[in-house]
Design a protein around this motif. Structure first.
Motif, PDB file in Angstrom:
ATOM      1  N   ARG A 195     109.140 123.485 -36.855  1.00  0.00           N
ATOM      2  CA  ARG A 195     110.302 122.648 -37.222  1.00  0.00           C
ATOM      3  C   ARG A 195     111.582 123.227 -36.627  1.00  0.00           C
ATOM      4  N   HIS A 211     101.911 117.270 -38.361  1.00  0.00           N
ATOM      5  CA  HIS A 211     102.426 115.904 -38.227  1.00  0.00           C
ATOM      6  C   HIS A 211     103.917 115.924 -38.541  1.00  0.00           C
ATOM      7  N   PRO A 212     104.744 116.165 -37.516  1.00  0.00           N
ATOM      8  CA  PRO A 212     106.173 116.358 -37.753  1.00  0.00           C
ATOM      9  C   PRO A 212     106.845 115.168 -38.440  1.00  0.00           C
ATOM     10  N   ASP A 213     106.279 113.973 -38.274  1.00  0.00           N
ATOM     11  CA  ASP A 213     106.971 112.797 -38.801  1.00  0.00           C
ATOM     12  C   ASP A 213     106.452 112.371 -40.166  1.00  0.00           C
ATOM     13  N   ALA A 214     105.656 113.218 -40.823  1.00  0.00           N
ATOM     14  CA  ALA A 214     105.072 112.821 -42.109  1.00  0.00           C
ATOM     15  C   ALA A 214     106.149 112.650 -43.171  1.00  0.00           C
ATOM     16  N   ARG A 217     111.237 117.854 -46.711  1.00  0.00           N
ATOM     17  CA  ARG A 217     110.645 117.542 -45.418  1.00  0.00           C
ATOM     18  C   ARG A 217     109.546 118.536 -45.042  1.00  0.00           C
ATOM     19  N   ASP A 231     106.491 117.821 -47.092  1.00  0.00           N
ATOM     20  CA  ASP A 231     105.758 116.684 -46.531  1.00  0.00           C
ATOM     21  C   ASP A 231     104.913 117.123 -45.338  1.00  0.00           C
ATOM     22  N   GLU A 232     105.473 118.009 -44.513  1.00  0.00           N
ATOM     23  CA  GLU A 232     104.713 118.464 -43.348  1.00  0.00           C
ATOM     24  C   GLU A 232     103.524 119.324 -43.750  1.00  0.00           C
ATOM     25  N   ALA A 279     100.897 117.003 -44.947  1.00  0.00           N
ATOM     26  CA  ALA A 279     100.262 116.311 -43.817  1.00  0.00           C
ATOM     27  C   ALA A 279      99.262 117.226 -43.118  1.00  0.00           C
ATOM     28  N   GLN A 327      96.441 110.297 -42.220  1.00  0.00           N
ATOM     29  CA  GLN A 327      97.780 110.442 -42.799  1.00  0.00           C
ATOM     30  C   GLN A 327      98.078 109.351 -43.830  1.00  0.00           C
TER      31      GLN A 327
END
Ligand SMILES: Nc1ncnc2c1ncn2[C@@H]1O[C@H](COP(=O)(O)OP(=O)(O)OP(=O)(O)O)[C@@H](O)[C@H]1O
Ligand SMILES: [Mg+2]
Lengths: 371, 247
Positions: free
Chosen positions: A65, A98-101, B116, B119-120, B123, B133
């Motif tokens: 990130r 999954h960077p956009d999760a 954030r 969340d990553e 995932a 996902q």
């Protein structure tokens, strides 16, 4: 702790990382690292991971990130001296990340929440109406003999919902009689109108108090029990099992409960009348010196039979409302444990609310009709 | 010698006047997949529950990560609990939370990471157990049995534990899903350098995944070791269990 030291040369910034880089020690680290990099004003950053003791997937994701964050500012990031384990984690978090999760739950604004709530209220109302209609169709079929009556279930429900409630109803109504009589006694005595306590108690208990309180107790006891029991049956797929066996849900679960309450509610109200008046009689005797004999005599003269019937006739109506809402709520349970709690609570709140509205309607109708 | 991650010594367990474990001793090394085997009711689950601090230890000694589990205070026990993940036989997913929320619940409770990053992490965990996902947004009631197992596994991995306990992970799965799950466990062990302790009845999974195992029978350890070593031991349970293959 997760630590890092800065070493700036003319071209690049070196960050010597050490300590525990794991999920428990990462809080705020990304921000601190980013700040350190920005303040050094170098276009090139090198992370030296040699002295890291523990490096887990959370730390790996955090570094990737950070790398994206720095890249957007035109700063290049390199990693050096990663131990074998650290390198493995870095590689894994890069390939599986999954960077956009985004899993954060959506929060609706006040207006949208209000809208959604209104729609659900209308939806529920239509649902309950439809449910009551369906139930009565089945009930009619049973009455004219098209469908068999489940006698065993019915008697079981009479015992569970009504007989076992007698105690608590008796006690509650006795105490209500005592309280109402006691409060009025003080007022009536100042006017010397002692004997009118009989009129007052008779009419208020028979007409309003005992049907109302009985309904509230039954809603709290049986309405919630219906909702919780049927809800759990839904959760454990018992309802589905019954369906596959060809058992009719309405005949087995709905009608016995509904009918039990319809039949028993007037009886419970009658029972409540007696204990309410008994409580009043006791107080009249001790506080106002009205003997039970006098009480009875006055009762016969002053309280017309119609008051008793008005109270009793409300019973089956309240029963239908309480049972349908309880059962409907039970069937509305979805496949999670939380919805059992929500629906059980709602069954009680909604039943009491509807019963009060229904009672108000009765008041108006009966007064207009001259009862 | 490999590091011993779990050490069980002379454990005795009684319920009423029935003895379930009579001086049981075994040890699990770091990085291995270890199995508890034995007939139904022999106390496999009970032993596992004792190790993970769900059941009080009555007699004997259990060391986990080198720490004696007797005489831990509340904070020490909590800290220890975060170092392992447990996959319960019935999954025990929280039904009112979505799959992603199930995985993130411990991250939100025990860390102060940004939403954030959480969340990553979620995932990533869903990805490595083989869920898509989009599955993260579904609720436990909306996914299949095999997916529930994977979701529960992702939840057990949320805090990157060093040690994983699995209670009958392949029971209730069809043979193909069960073999996939075995492969997943092997993959995760290599990926995350996990040590794994599992209770299992599944012969294929015993052959395919376990490095070493203990067979609990008649209140004692009937055999401990690799599959070959265990097969050599002469005991009624082992004969019936490994039945046809014992020649
Ligand atoms: N809390 C308890 N109270 C009394 N007896 C118990 C308790 N917990 C377990 N037992 C008994 O201990 C024995 C071992 O139980 P356990 O659940 O550990 O068996 P298991 O080996 O996991 O069997 P299975 O393979 O069928 O799951 C059983 O006989 C059980 O009845
Ligand atoms: Mg068990």
């Amino acid at each position: 702790m997760a630590r890092f030291e800065m070493k700036a040369s003319s071209r690049e910034l070196e960050l010597i990382c050490s300590g525990l880089w794991d999920v428990h020690h990462l809080s705020g680290l990304q921000e601190r690292l980013a700040e350190a990099v920005y303040s050094a004003r170098r276009k090139q950053v090198v992370f030296d991971l040699e002295n890291i003791v523990r490096f887990d997937t959370a730390a790996g994701l955090m570094l990737w990130r950070l790398r994206r964050q720095l890249k957007s500012r035109g700063i290049a990031m390199q990693i050096r001296n990663a131990a074998e384990d650290t390198g493995r984690i870095l590689e894994m978090t890069r390939t599986h990340g999954h960077p956009d999760a985004v899993y954060s739950v959506k929060n609706y604004g006040p207006l949208e929440s209000l809208g959604r709530f209104s729609v659900s209220v209308v939806h529920d109302f239509i649902g309950i109406l439809g449910f009551i209609g369906h139930t009565f169709a089945i009930l009619a079929a049973i009455v004219i003999g098209l469908r068999p009556m489940r006698m065993k279930e019915f008697l079981y429900q009479i015992n569970e919902s009504a007989i076992k409630a007698l105690w608590i109803i008796a006690l509650t109504m006795f105490l209500v009689g005592v309280v109402v009589a006691y409060q009025s006694a003080v007022q009536l005595r100042t006017y010397g109108a002692n004997i009118f306590i009989v009129d007052m108690l008779g009419i208020s208990i028979l007409r309003e108090l005992s049907p109302m309180l009985t309904a509230i107790i039954v809603a709290g006891r049986s309405g919630s029990a219906f909702a919780a029991q049927i809800g759990v049956m839904k959760l454990t797929e018992e309802i589905d099992a019954m369906r596959t066996m060809g058992f009719d849900l309405y005949a087995f679960l709905v009608v016995p409960r509904l009918l039990a309450l319809i039949v028993m509610m007037p009886i419970l109200i009658f029972f409540a009348d007696m204990f309410g008046l008994l409580g009043g009689m006791v107080v009249a005797h001790t506080e106002l010196d009205i003997t039970p004999m006098m009480f009875m005599e006055r009762f016969e003269q002053a309280v017309k039979l119609k008051h008793f019937w008005v109270g009793l006739i409300k019973g089956p109506f309240f029963a239908v409302l309480i049972a349908s809402i309880g059962i409907y709520r039970g069937l509305a349970v979805k496949n999670d444990t939380e919805s059992i709690g929500i629906n059980t609570t709602r069954s009680v709140v909604e039943a009491i609310f509807i019963v009060i509205i229904c009672d108000a309607l009765f008041s108006i109708v009966f007064t207009r009709l001259g009862f | 010698m490999a590091k011993r991650i779990i050490e069980v010594k002379d454990v005795v367990t009684r319920f009423g006047d029935r003895t379930v474990h009579d001086h049981i001793s075994l040890h699990v090394d770091a990085g291995e997949i270890y199995g508890f085997l034995g007939p139904s009711g022999c106390g496999k689950s009970t032993l596992m529950r004792e190790i993970i601090l769900l059941e009080p230890l009555q007699e004997g000694m259990i060391r986990i990560f080198g720490e004696d589990i007797c005489g831990l205070d509340h904070d020490e026990a909590q800290a220890l609990r975060r170092r392992w993940g447990v996959l319960f036989q019935s999954n025990a997913l929280f039904t009112s939370l979505s799959v992603a929320e199930n995985v993130s619940v411990m991250l939100k409770e025990y860390t102060t990471l940004s939403a954030r990053l959480i969340d990553e992490i979620v995932a990533l965990k869903l990805d490595i157990v083989g869920l898509k996902q989009g599955d993260g947004l579904l609720y436990p009631s909306q996914i299949s049995g095999g997916m529930k197992k994977k979701a529960a596994l992702a939840r057990a991995l949320a805090l990157d534990p060093e040690l994983l306990f699995l209670d009958e992970p392949t029971s209730g799965l069809d043979p193909i899903s069960a073999r996939e799950f075995d492969a997943l466990i092997l993959k995760l062990r290599d990926m995350l350098q996990l040590s794994i302790v599992m209770v299992t009845h599944d012969l294929a999974s015993i052959e395919g995944t376990l490095d070493r195992m203990a067979i609990i029978d008649e209140r004692r350890i009937a055999a401990e070791g690799t599959l070959e070593e265990v097969r050599e031991v002469d005991s009624p349970f082992i004969r019936t269990f490994f039945g046809g293959e014992l020649t």
